[in-house]
Design a protein around this motif. Structure first.
Motif, PDB file in Angstrom:
ATOM      1  N   LYS A 163       2.065 -11.357  11.593  1.00  0.00           N
ATOM      2  CA  LYS A 163       3.319 -12.356  11.745  1.00  0.00           C
ATOM      3  C   LYS A 163       2.840 -13.645  11.196  1.00  0.00           C
ATOM      4  O   LYS A 163       3.465 -14.480  10.683  1.00  0.00           O
ATOM      5  CB  LYS A 163       3.747 -12.385  13.110  1.00  0.00           C
ATOM      6  N   ASN A 164       1.540 -14.108  11.592  1.00  0.00           N
ATOM      7  CA  ASN A 164       0.906 -15.415  11.156  1.00  0.00           C
ATOM      8  C   ASN A 164      -0.655 -14.927  10.657  1.00  0.00           C
ATOM      9  O   ASN A 164      -1.229 -14.605  11.178  1.00  0.00           O
ATOM     10  CB  ASN A 164       1.009 -16.288  12.469  1.00  0.00           C
ATOM     11  N   GLY A 165      -0.677 -15.356   9.361  1.00  0.00           N
ATOM     12  CA  GLY A 165      -1.985 -15.320   9.044  1.00  0.00           C
ATOM     13  C   GLY A 165      -2.105 -15.601   7.297  1.00  0.00           C
ATOM     14  O   GLY A 165      -1.619 -16.611   7.098  1.00  0.00           O
ATOM     15  N   THR A 166      -3.009 -14.844   6.737  1.00  0.00           N
ATOM     16  CA  THR A 166      -3.304 -15.179   5.134  1.00  0.00           C
ATOM     17  C   THR A 166      -3.011 -14.075   4.294  1.00  0.00           C
ATOM     18  O   THR A 166      -3.597 -13.006   4.902  1.00  0.00           O
ATOM     19  CB  THR A 166      -4.535 -15.981   5.262  1.00  0.00           C
ATOM     20  N   CYS A 167      -2.461 -14.018   3.339  1.00  0.00           N
ATOM     21  CA  CYS A 167      -2.396 -12.989   2.217  1.00  0.00           C
ATOM     22  C   CYS A 167      -3.454 -13.518   1.183  1.00  0.00           C
ATOM     23  O   CYS A 167      -3.223 -14.612   0.462  1.00  0.00           O
ATOM     24  CB  CYS A 167      -1.173 -12.890   1.941  1.00  0.00           C
ATOM     25  N   TYR A 168      -4.291 -12.465   0.528  1.00  0.00           N
ATOM     26  CA  TYR A 168      -5.016 -12.909  -0.360  1.00  0.00           C
ATOM     27  C   TYR A 168      -4.645 -11.669  -1.634  1.00  0.00           C
ATOM     28  O   TYR A 168      -4.488 -10.481  -1.211  1.00  0.00           O
ATOM     29  CB  TYR A 168      -6.395 -12.360  -0.285  1.00  0.00           C
ATOM     30  N   VAL A 169      -4.550 -12.243  -2.832  1.00  0.00           N
ATOM     31  CA  VAL A 169      -4.203 -11.237  -3.960  1.00  0.00           C
ATOM     32  C   VAL A 169      -5.598 -11.460  -4.827  1.00  0.00           C
ATOM     33  O   VAL A 169      -5.821 -12.499  -5.432  1.00  0.00           O
ATOM     34  CB  VAL A 169      -3.055 -11.702  -4.808  1.00  0.00           C
ATOM     35  N   TYR A 170      -6.386 -10.581  -5.294  1.00  0.00           N
ATOM     36  CA  TYR A 170      -7.620 -10.423  -5.889  1.00  0.00           C
ATOM     37  C   TYR A 170      -7.308  -9.318  -6.953  1.00  0.00           C
ATOM     38  O   TYR A 170      -7.107  -8.157  -6.901  1.00  0.00           O
ATOM     39  CB  TYR A 170      -8.661  -9.936  -5.085  1.00  0.00           C
ATOM     40  N   VAL A 171      -7.773  -9.697  -8.302  1.00  0.00           N
ATOM     41  CA  VAL A 171      -7.781  -9.154  -9.555  1.00  0.00           C
ATOM     42  C   VAL A 171      -9.206  -8.905  -9.907  1.00  0.00           C
ATOM     43  O   VAL A 171      -9.838  -9.569 -10.447  1.00  0.00           O
ATOM     44  CB  VAL A 171      -7.128  -9.947 -10.601  1.00  0.00           C
ATOM     45  N   PRO A 172      -9.648  -7.477  -9.820  1.00  0.00           N
ATOM     46  CA  PRO A 172     -10.760  -7.157 -10.277  1.00  0.00           C
ATOM     47  C   PRO A 172     -11.184  -6.781 -11.593  1.00  0.00           C
ATOM     48  O   PRO A 172     -11.716  -5.837 -11.912  1.00  0.00           O
ATOM     49  CB  PRO A 172     -11.086  -5.817  -9.397  1.00  0.00           C
ATOM     50  N   HIS A 173     -10.524  -7.753 -12.499  1.00  0.00           N
ATOM     51  CA  HIS A 173     -10.704  -7.455 -14.142  1.00  0.00           C
ATOM     52  C   HIS A 173     -11.362  -8.948 -14.632  1.00  0.00           C
ATOM     53  O   HIS A 173     -11.403  -9.844 -13.917  1.00  0.00           O
ATOM     54  CB  HIS A 173      -9.555  -7.236 -14.597  1.00  0.00           C
ATOM     55  N   THR A 174     -11.729  -8.949 -15.812  1.00  0.00           N
ATOM     56  CA  THR A 174     -12.235  -9.989 -16.479  1.00  0.00           C
ATOM     57  C   THR A 174     -11.565 -10.626 -17.589  1.00  0.00           C
ATOM     58  O   THR A 174     -11.717 -11.600 -18.299  1.00  0.00           O
ATOM     59  CB  THR A 174     -13.696  -9.961 -16.908  1.00  0.00           C
ATOM     60  N   THR A 175     -10.460  -9.873 -18.061  1.00  0.00           N
ATOM     61  CA  THR A 175      -9.469 -10.216 -18.908  1.00  0.00           C
ATOM     62  C   THR A 175      -8.030 -10.187 -18.393  1.00  0.00           C
ATOM     63  O   THR A 175      -6.843 -10.227 -19.199  1.00  0.00           O
ATOM     64  CB  THR A 175      -9.495  -9.423 -20.185  1.00  0.00           C
ATOM     65  N   ALA A 176      -7.925 -10.325 -17.008  1.00  0.00           N
ATOM     66  CA  ALA A 176      -6.537 -10.369 -16.476  1.00  0.00           C
ATOM     67  C   ALA A 176      -6.878 -11.231 -15.367  1.00  0.00           C
ATOM     68  O   ALA A 176      -8.018 -11.282 -14.561  1.00  0.00           O
ATOM     69  CB  ALA A 176      -6.096  -9.117 -16.121  1.00  0.00           C
ATOM     70  N   GLY A 177      -5.961 -11.991 -14.916  1.00  0.00           N
ATOM     71  CA  GLY A 177      -5.881 -13.099 -13.570  1.00  0.00           C
ATOM     72  C   GLY A 177      -4.705 -13.028 -12.878  1.00  0.00           C
ATOM     73  O   GLY A 177      -3.872 -12.013 -13.007  1.00  0.00           O
ATOM     74  N   VAL A 178      -4.494 -14.009 -11.985  1.00  0.00           N
ATOM     75  CA  VAL A 178      -3.326 -13.860 -11.296  1.00  0.00           C
ATOM     76  C   VAL A 178      -3.007 -15.314 -10.991  1.00  0.00           C
ATOM     77  O   VAL A 178      -3.963 -16.290 -10.768  1.00  0.00           O
ATOM     78  CB  VAL A 178      -3.422 -13.226  -9.862  1.00  0.00           C
TER      79      VAL A 178
END
Lengths: 133, 133, 133
Positions: C34-49
């Motif tokens: 309910k209360n926290g942090t969301c991480y989005v991680y991209v495991p590539h080297t020619t794509a990001g976020v």
């Protein structure tokens, strides 16, 4: 709980992407964390940290050349230290990276390495590595 | 557990790097966290957040001038609001920063300050500060 | 404790900003946080976020056009795969984003969406979503 550890990084030229993956991994290995998050933080203003390909060194060379082209060391800058380009490059790459920890290892992609970004070297630098999980 | 706190930021010109280090520090001081991580999050799309030098104001001036040169406000853009440059600049600087917390303080480097990056002001803006540890 | 979940992302053209907000939200909904942090991680080297406006699609179009102008696909690069521009663009956007979680929802700003940044597609890609709190 998070454990922050300070690591020394010595750079040898003015601009350089130095692969620090092994140093970050070694810090994780010394902890008992199997599932969590790793943070890499650079406490400087003319150096940063990024992630990129660790296979062909020409990739890192092209990154540095492109950064030089976008933000040349010589320019119409007002800051008298002559390193305004370095401040800009550092903000473009960023001062921290997050890497997932899964099964006790950095969950980097196949081709990913962690690069300390020196833009005003050579210098003795530091980075902080945080492990939580 | 993490505590997210919303802070108001008022900007006074179109583009501006506003030092918010004191506001972030004050949020940390009100918590009891001695060892942990601080997050700064900007919930906008034409403003971001970066870290850079807090000593010579010419550094921040050079950062803004370089961003304007790379991504001019006038350009061959399709978005009718006329602030496409601001969206791009915000993505280049980023929407969040992580800062280590050690001994109850932000473990910023000697010359580091936290800058709210306004690229389409003046406006009343917000940032979210998260403290965990 | 953090839960990392791997999500598939299929891209259909060479460069593309693909809105993945719904996929990230769905991962959060399946957790009890309910209360926290969301991480989005991209495991590539020619794509990001990155994060940016999800209302007018011209914004995303302008971001891609500006990136192409700053770092053209054709250039004086040494890396033989011909995708050095993609490596640079990915480092400029970044490989991770942090989003606050409040009241069980991503605390994105009114106009913010999360964009997977494809710079060397079309490809089958992955992203890692971490939820903690």
């Amino acid at each position: 709980m998070i454990l922050w550890k300070e690591i020394d990084v010595t750079t040898t030229v003015r601009i350089e992407l130095k692969d620090v993956t092994a140093q970050v991994s070694a810090t994780l290995t010394k902890s008992d964390v199997k599932n969590g998050t790793c943070y890499v933080y650079v406490p400087h203003t003319t150096a940063g940290v990024t992630i990129n390909e660790n296979a062909d060194p020409d990739v890192v060379g092209d990154l540095l050349a492109t950064l030089e082209e976008l933000v040349p060391v010589q320019g119409d800058y007002r800051h008298v230290e002559g390193n305004s380009d370095a401040h800009m490059k550092a903000s473009m790459m960023g001062f921290s990276q997050i890497i997932p920890i899964m099964e006790g290892k950095l969950a980097l992609g196949t081709w990913q390495g962690i690069y300390f970004c020196e833009f005003d070297g050579p210098r003795k630098r530091k980075m902080l590595i945080g492990i939580t999980g």
